[in-house]
Design an enzyme around this catalytic site. Sequence first.
Site, short mmCIF file in Angstrom:
data_model
loop_
_atom_site.label_atom_id
_atom_site.label_comp_id
_atom_site.label_asym_id
_atom_site.label_seq_id
_atom_site.Cartn_x
_atom_site.Cartn_y
_atom_site.Cartn_z
N GLY A 193 0.83 -1.21 0.00
CA GLY A 193 0.00 0.00 0.00
C GLY A 193 0.85 1.25 0.00
O GLY A 193 2.05 1.19 -0.28
N ASN A 194 0.25 2.38 0.30
CA ASN A 194 1.00 3.63 0.37
C ASN A 194 0.40 4.54 1.43
O ASN A 194 -0.61 4.22 2.05
CB ASN A 194 1.06 4.32 -1.01
#
Length: 419
Positions: free
Chosen positions: A214-215
């Site tokens: 993810g980020n």
Amino acid sequence: MSNSARPRRRILVGVGGGIAAYKVCSVIRHFTEAGHEVRVVPTEAALRFVGAATFEALSGHPVSTDVFDDVDQVAHVRLGQGADLVVVAPATADLMARAASGRADDLLTASLLTVRCPVLFVPAMHTEMWDHPATAANVATLRAHGATVMTPASGRLTGTDSGPGRLPDPQEISLIGELLLERPDALPYDLAGVRVVISAGGTREPLDPVRFLGNHSSGKQGFALARAAAQRGATVTVVAGSTADPGDPAGVEIVRVATAEQLAVEMTKRSAESDVVIMAAAVADFRPVAVADAKIKKGQDGPAPIELTTNPDILRGLVESRMAGQIPAETVIVGFAAETGDETGGVLDHGRAKLARKGCDLLVVNAVGDGKAFGTEDNTGWLLSANGAETALPLGSKTLMSSRILDEVRALVPDGRGA
Ligand code: CTP
């Protein structure tokens, strides 16, 4: 800029006689905690829901409802003239009718006639009352007089009914109020009838049933855009990945997705029926080639390498669909670029190259890294246009940045779309 660095302003909070009056206590608290000077002017009916003592304790000032209280101080003139912002919440159908017709039969309506600052009405009422032509006409009149009338949220109302008419989240009222303090003309009602789809937040690419790539995207900028567009009258859908925003924007449809491929499907489908498409999501460029059915174990030999494959470039794909006629030619497409700058060029150089590569109409360029942009309340950057124009977006709230982006978007939406 943190809240504490914002200047102290004078806010008049007018409270109408609706059950949602109790939620306005949170709005008053937000404004006082942000360092503002708050004066509360309830109507008589408001005091049947929340006692004067509550408003006095929260604001630190006495409250009165009548122009004949403290006559020597000419309160209706002094309060109105001294305010930098007026927030009327809950704005009941009756209160808006009185304000729209210029009545001055209590301290609040009398004060509303003397103010020269931005006025924000936050309606709350049953759906039938909100939909009534008399209310619609009063809302239109207040807007024509220069006030901002928020679009109510949809959801559970008092009793068993549900629908549009719910008071927006107190946090959202505070955000919109702060925006009007930053920029009084931030929310013209100029996007009525314009359909806007916005992607927001980060995508999550699963590795196995418990892990993902993810980020750090919080979705705050995408939600702020949705909020500002909805309050300018647009019909807004947000396709949201993972977000850390405190609440869903009022009057906005939210579609939840997880992966870049799901985001691509939703954005492609909805873009064909939109006048404006904004890609504010932080899309993962890569995803694991295979997703394990069971949790990946440590094993004896250490971690197995993760093999990645490239995700579709959704923004570029939307521009290509427009070139191919699958999306109407007049649809405005806006991209975002999160850049750090490196040895090959600065943030702006990378932004210009990205605008050319993506082929969108506008590109918002943010500097990221060192705690900038991701998850913060404030933002700064540049707005690059395909016609060569470059506008600096000064440091301010993400809602303020959104209002400036929407000004440029509005100029690109063909005449005849929207009001
Ligand atoms: N974007 C997209 N699909 C992707 C990656 C990004 O639609 N697979 C969109 C983002 O929503 C944003 C714009 O493209 O509007 C730029 O995103 P950014 O991450 O800055 O750029 P990249 O395309 O990933 O390019 P680079 O890796 O070269 O910076």
